[in-house]
Design a protein around this motif. Structure first.
Motif, short mmCIF file in Angstrom:
data_model
loop_
_atom_site.label_atom_id
_atom_site.label_comp_id
_atom_site.label_asym_id
_atom_site.label_seq_id
_atom_site.Cartn_x
_atom_site.Cartn_y
_atom_site.Cartn_z
N ASN A 1 0.82 -1.21 0.00
CA ASN A 1 0.00 0.00 0.00
C ASN A 1 0.85 1.26 0.00
O ASN A 1 0.49 2.27 -0.61
N PHE A 2 2.00 1.22 0.68
CA PHE A 2 2.92 2.35 0.61
C PHE A 2 3.38 2.58 -0.83
O PHE A 2 3.46 3.72 -1.31
N LYS A 3 3.68 1.50 -1.53
CA LYS A 3 4.16 1.62 -2.91
C LYS A 3 3.09 2.20 -3.82
O LYS A 3 3.37 3.00 -4.72
N LYS A 4 1.83 1.79 -3.59
CA LYS A 4 0.74 2.36 -4.38
C LYS A 4 0.58 3.85 -4.07
O LYS A 4 0.40 4.66 -4.99
N ALA A 5 0.66 4.20 -2.79
CA ALA A 5 0.57 5.62 -2.41
C ALA A 5 1.72 6.39 -3.05
O ALA A 5 1.53 7.51 -3.56
N ARG A 6 2.91 5.81 -3.02
CA ARG A 6 4.09 6.48 -3.61
C ARG A 6 3.87 6.75 -5.09
O ARG A 6 4.18 7.85 -5.60
N GLU A 7 3.35 5.75 -5.79
CA GLU A 7 3.08 5.90 -7.22
C GLU A 7 2.13 7.06 -7.49
O GLU A 7 2.34 7.87 -8.41
N LEU A 8 1.09 7.15 -6.68
CA LEU A 8 0.09 8.22 -6.86
C LEU A 8 0.66 9.58 -6.50
O LEU A 8 0.42 10.57 -7.19
N PHE A 9 1.42 9.63 -5.39
CA PHE A 9 2.03 10.91 -5.01
C PHE A 9 3.05 11.36 -6.05
O PHE A 9 3.18 12.56 -6.32
N GLN A 10 3.76 10.41 -6.62
CA GLN A 10 4.74 10.76 -7.65
C GLN A 10 4.04 11.35 -8.87
O GLN A 10 4.51 12.33 -9.46
N GLU B 1 1.38 13.01 -8.77
CA GLU B 1 0.94 14.35 -8.36
C GLU B 1 2.11 15.30 -8.15
O GLU B 1 1.90 16.47 -7.80
N GLU B 2 3.33 14.78 -8.31
CA GLU B 2 4.56 15.55 -8.09
C GLU B 2 4.67 16.04 -6.64
O GLU B 2 5.17 17.13 -6.37
N ASN B 3 4.18 15.20 -5.73
CA ASN B 3 4.27 15.50 -4.30
C ASN B 3 5.55 14.83 -3.78
O ASN B 3 5.51 13.74 -3.20
N ASN B 4 6.67 15.48 -4.02
CA ASN B 4 7.96 14.87 -3.71
C ASN B 4 8.17 14.67 -2.22
O ASN B 4 8.86 13.73 -1.80
N GLU B 5 7.60 15.53 -1.41
CA GLU B 5 7.74 15.40 0.04
C GLU B 5 7.17 14.06 0.52
O GLU B 5 7.79 13.35 1.30
N MET B 6 5.97 13.73 0.02
CA MET B 6 5.36 12.47 0.42
C MET B 6 6.11 11.28 -0.18
O MET B 6 6.23 10.23 0.46
N VAL B 7 6.60 11.41 -1.38
CA VAL B 7 7.38 10.33 -2.00
C VAL B 7 8.60 10.00 -1.15
O VAL B 7 8.89 8.84 -0.85
N GLU B 8 9.31 11.04 -0.74
CA GLU B 8 10.51 10.83 0.07
C GLU B 8 10.16 10.23 1.43
O GLU B 8 10.86 9.36 1.95
N GLN B 9 9.07 10.69 2.02
CA GLN B 9 8.65 10.16 3.32
C GLN B 9 8.32 8.68 3.21
O GLN B 9 8.70 7.87 4.07
#
Length: 360
Positions: A328-337, A339-347
């Motif tokens: 689920n983290f990986k799916k969230a990462r994919e979606l945040f990426q 959206e260009e939400n780099n802060e969440m991707v890094e977290q």
């Protein structure tokens, strides 16, 4: 809109402490998105008002234009029935018969807009304005069309034009408030929402919007009062219950939050954000399995809801369901990426590494 940070959660496994911050995408329908999600007042919803305008307008229809009026009324009825193609044809015929029929241009514009033709709609509103620069509704609907396209300065100009012609146009004040807030001007937005409420105290959306601005400013008690006022006007307003629940949650009032999230879901079973809010509150109540079920329900409704995957992963991780948490983290990462939400991707990258390490 800044995301509200939920309390820190910990996973203590094999001597390693992992601190993970759960995000409550509070008021996920943030001011701009929220305003776009509500239906722009459309022609069919105020057909009686428009017809009255036509019949009382000195320039609109003259006796020999009865056929134009008949086509206009036919278009209005077809629009209300959801027959956009038929309505468009009827309004075009009315305009052909009476080229200065400004109300027909506006009605045609609304029909085209609902049919996914925003640029054609804008052209019709502009045509109406060229015929009658003081036709407030044409400025208002043009403002709405521009607003939806994110052209806030242009939308503001049109709303102001509508208000200059009709100072008691409550909806124009309301949408002007939305456009001001979208530009980062909360004080101006509050002034417009307040005016909209004064002119039309029975419009729940204005109280809701005012509450959202106050919430964003950290004025929770004042925001709660506005949400409650919205509910007193319209007890079936699911967004008002959701917003009220989120404000209660921010105050740590879990019982109240759960009650209003539940009510929001009852009123709108497809309200993904309400399921996520309810899940957060249940998790805080020490009911992780119920929380997990609600996160999954939110995801089933809104498969691209990044924060739902993220929060679900947090809870799964704390429950030591490591592999499912990572998925689920990986799916969230994919979606945040996306959206260009780099802060969440890094977290998320850091959290995945910690979870992997905790399982070693």
């Amino acid at each position: 809109m800044n995301n509200h940070i939920k309390n820190s959660l910990h996973i203590n496994k094999i001597g390693r402490l992992i601190t993970m911050v759960k995000i409550n995408n509070l008021l996920a329908k943030a001011i701009v998105c929220w305003c776009l999600s509500i239906a722009i007042p459309a022609f069919g919803k105020e057909i009686s008002t428009v017809l009255a305008t036509v019949k009382n307008s000195p320039q609109a229809i003259v006796p020999q234009n009865k056929k134009a009026m008949a086509n206009f009324e036919q278009g209005a009825n077809l629009y209300k029935q959801g027959d956009l193609k038929g309505a468009e044809a009827a309004f075009r015929k009315a305009i052909q018969l009476e080229p200065k029929f400004v109300e027909a241009y506006v009605a045609l514009g609304n029909t085209l807009d609902d049919g996914g033709k925003p640029q054609e709609a804008i052209a019709q509103y502009q045509k109406a304005i060229s015929i009658d620069p003081k036709f407030a509704k044409a400025h208002f609907f043009l403002g709405n069309a521009l607003y939806v396209q994110g052209k806030f300065p242009e939308a503001i100009t049109e709303y102001k034009q509508a208000i200059s012609v009709d100072p008691k146009h409550a909806e124009a004040h309301y949408y002007l408030g939305n456009a001001f807030y979208a530009q980062g001007k909360p004080a101006e937005a509050v002034a417009e929402y307040t005016t909209a409420i004064r002119l039309n105290p029975k419009n729940a959306a204005s109280y809701n919007a005012l509450g959202n601005v106050l919430y964003a400013e950290g004025k929770l008690e004042e925001a709660i009062a506005q949400y409650q006022q919205a509910i007193s006007v319209d007890s079936q307003d699911g967004d008002a219950h959701y917003n009220l629940a989120s404000a209660f949650y921010a105050q740590g009032k879990l019982d109240e939050a759960i009650a209003d999230y539940t009510q929001a879901i009852r009123l709108d079973p497809k309200h993904a954000q309400a399921y996520t809010g309810l899940a957060n509150a249940m998790d805080d109540r020490g009911k992780p399995q119920e929380a997990i079920a609600h996160y999954k329900k939110a995801i089933s409704i809104l498969p691209d809801y990044a924060y739902a995957y993220y929060n679900l992963a947090i809870t799964l991780g704390r429950e030591q369901q490591t592999q499912e948490a990572i998925v689920n983290f990986k799916k969230a990462r994919e979606l945040f990426q996306a959206e260009e939400n780099n802060e969440m991707v890094e977290q998320i990258d850091r959290l995945i590494e910690k979870l992997k390490g905790s399982g070693e």
